[in-house]
Motif scaffolding. Sequence first.
Motif, PDB file in Angstrom:
ATOM      1  N   UNK A 114     -38.557  23.803  -0.613  1.00 13.37           N
ATOM      2  CA  UNK A 114     -39.066  25.020   0.013  1.00 13.37           C
ATOM      3  C   UNK A 114     -40.544  25.144  -0.210  1.00 13.37           C
ATOM      4  N   UNK A 115     -41.049  26.352   0.024  1.00 11.62           N
ATOM      5  CA  UNK A 115     -42.476  26.572  -0.008  1.00 11.62           C
ATOM      6  C   UNK A 115     -42.986  26.741  -1.437  1.00 11.62           C
ATOM      7  N   UNK A 116     -43.833  25.828  -1.856  1.00 17.85           N
ATOM      8  CA  UNK A 116     -44.554  26.036  -3.111  1.00 17.85           C
ATOM      9  C   UNK A 116     -43.718  26.034  -4.361  1.00 17.85           C
ATOM     10  N   UNK A 117     -42.583  25.336  -4.332  1.00 20.19           N
ATOM     11  CA  UNK A 117     -41.715  25.374  -5.497  1.00 20.19           C
ATOM     12  C   UNK A 117     -41.553  23.995  -6.123  1.00 20.19           C
ATOM     13  N   UNK A 118     -42.472  23.131  -5.834  1.00 22.16           N
ATOM     14  CA  UNK A 118     -42.361  21.762  -6.314  1.00 22.16           C
ATOM     15  C   UNK A 118     -42.219  21.650  -7.824  1.00 22.16           C
ATOM     16  N   UNK A 119     -42.802  22.598  -8.553  1.00 23.82           N
ATOM     17  CA  UNK A 119     -42.770  22.502 -10.008  1.00 23.82           C
ATOM     18  C   UNK A 119     -41.835  23.525 -10.613  1.00 23.82           C
ATOM     19  N   UNK A 120     -41.266  24.359  -9.784  1.00 24.23           N
ATOM     20  CA  UNK A 120     -40.542  25.523 -10.285  1.00 24.23           C
ATOM     21  C   UNK A 120     -39.427  25.210 -11.257  1.00 24.23           C
ATOM     22  N   UNK A 121     -38.513  24.379 -10.831  1.00 24.03           N
ATOM     23  CA  UNK A 121     -37.295  24.169 -11.610  1.00 24.03           C
ATOM     24  C   UNK A 121     -37.551  23.341 -12.869  1.00 24.03           C
ATOM     25  N   UNK A 122     -38.114  22.160 -12.663  1.00 30.81           N
ATOM     26  CA  UNK A 122     -38.417  21.299 -13.806  1.00 30.81           C
ATOM     27  C   UNK A 122     -39.472  21.914 -14.704  1.00 30.81           C
ATOM     28  N   UNK A 123     -40.434  22.607 -14.081  1.00 33.05           N
ATOM     29  CA  UNK A 123     -41.498  23.260 -14.844  1.00 33.05           C
ATOM     30  C   UNK A 123     -40.920  24.351 -15.735  1.00 33.05           C
ATOM     31  N   UNK A 124     -40.015  25.141 -15.174  1.00 29.35           N
ATOM     32  CA  UNK A 124     -39.400  26.223 -15.941  1.00 29.35           C
ATOM     33  C   UNK A 124     -38.643  25.671 -17.146  1.00 29.35           C
ATOM     34  N   UNK A 125     -37.996  24.539 -16.954  1.00 30.75           N
ATOM     35  CA  UNK A 125     -37.210  23.925 -18.041  1.00 30.75           C
ATOM     36  C   UNK A 125     -38.110  23.584 -19.229  1.00 30.75           C
ATOM     37  N   UNK A 126     -39.312  23.108 -18.920  1.00 30.42           N
ATOM     38  CA  UNK A 126     -40.234  22.724 -19.997  1.00 30.42           C
ATOM     39  C   UNK A 126     -40.764  23.922 -20.764  1.00 30.42           C
ATOM     40  N   UNK A 127     -40.660  25.127 -20.193  1.00 28.90           N
ATOM     41  CA  UNK A 127     -41.295  26.300 -20.795  1.00 28.90           C
ATOM     42  C   UNK A 127     -40.371  27.083 -21.729  1.00 28.90           C
ATOM     43  N   UNK A 128     -39.101  26.689 -21.800  1.00 30.42           N
ATOM     44  CA  UNK A 128     -38.143  27.460 -22.608  1.00 30.42           C
ATOM     45  C   UNK A 128     -37.423  26.536 -23.589  1.00 30.42           C
ATOM     46  N   UNK A 129     -36.752  27.129 -24.569  1.00 28.42           N
ATOM     47  CA  UNK A 129     -36.052  26.321 -25.573  1.00 28.42           C
ATOM     48  C   UNK A 129     -34.710  25.819 -25.055  1.00 28.42           C
ATOM     49  N   UNK A 130     -33.994  26.677 -24.346  1.00 26.06           N
ATOM     50  CA  UNK A 130     -32.686  26.276 -23.818  1.00 26.06           C
ATOM     51  C   UNK A 130     -32.642  26.549 -22.321  1.00 26.06           C
ATOM     52  N   UNK A 131     -32.011  25.625 -21.599  1.00 26.29           N
ATOM     53  CA  UNK A 131     -31.993  25.709 -20.134  1.00 26.29           C
ATOM     54  C   UNK A 131     -30.653  25.165 -19.661  1.00 26.29           C
TER      55      UNK A 131
END
Lengths: 138, 134
Positions: free
Chosen positions: B99-116
């Motif tokens: 989709x629009x502008x979400x290239x880093x959204x999912x994997x990026x979010x995973x890197x920012x938290x302790x548990x995913x």
Amino acid sequence: MDTGNRIPVLKLGHLLLVSIQVDMHDRMALALQEDLAERIVQTGARGVLIDISGLELVDSFIGRMLADIAGIARVLDAETVVVGMRPAVAITLVELGLSLPGVQTALTVERGMAMLPAPTDRLGPEADEEAEDAVGDG
Amino acid sequence: MSATAEGALPLRSDEDVVRARHRVRELAVEAGLRLIDQTKIVTAVSELARNTVVHGGGGAMTAGIATDGTRTGVWAEFSDEGPGIADLQQALSEGFTTGQGLGLGFGGAKRLVHEFDVRTAPGEGTTVRVTTWR
């Protein structure tokens, strides 16, 4: 138009100044992008300074907006400098994997201004007239 | 692990994404997270809430304070009844976008938290739960 939802764009000589002081939702970010493009053309601005010291986060959407603004400004013959990023935001941005391609950054407004053409430099069409008047007066 | 939650926050619009950020910021402050961890989880929440709105066709977030023995943290869960994710590995890989502008959204979010944790299947929606400990 929901003008209350727009980020003000201020003109200072041949620079445009934007200070983002609110937590922008995505439509506001897109509106800012459009407003800036229009103001660059309207004013012949040579530089755009974007202060993000008020932003508590820069996610992929806002990051892409900043990169897009820099890209749009460049093709409209203006430079962009993003200033005032908070340390926690910078760390998060890098971990998120965003590198803000093509975006110049500076720590403070003063340093950012120094990277852009001086407000009185390379005058555009409107300012040329003002300059001629000024010469006539002198 | 125990967790307390307030009511679900609907995720249908841009404004809802901002509300989700604010709610998790408040919880992160309440849980005593360091500023950098607050910023990381709120940024992850922003990405995931937007995913729910844009890709999931809307949904909801629940969030609360997590406790586990002596540990305290913040959790947030995003659920939608959208198309689901067929290839999770691909969705988590850097630069992938549908989709629009979400290239880093999912994997990026995973890197920012302790548990995913993700539960998803084609046609069965997506639920993502993230936790960051103090």
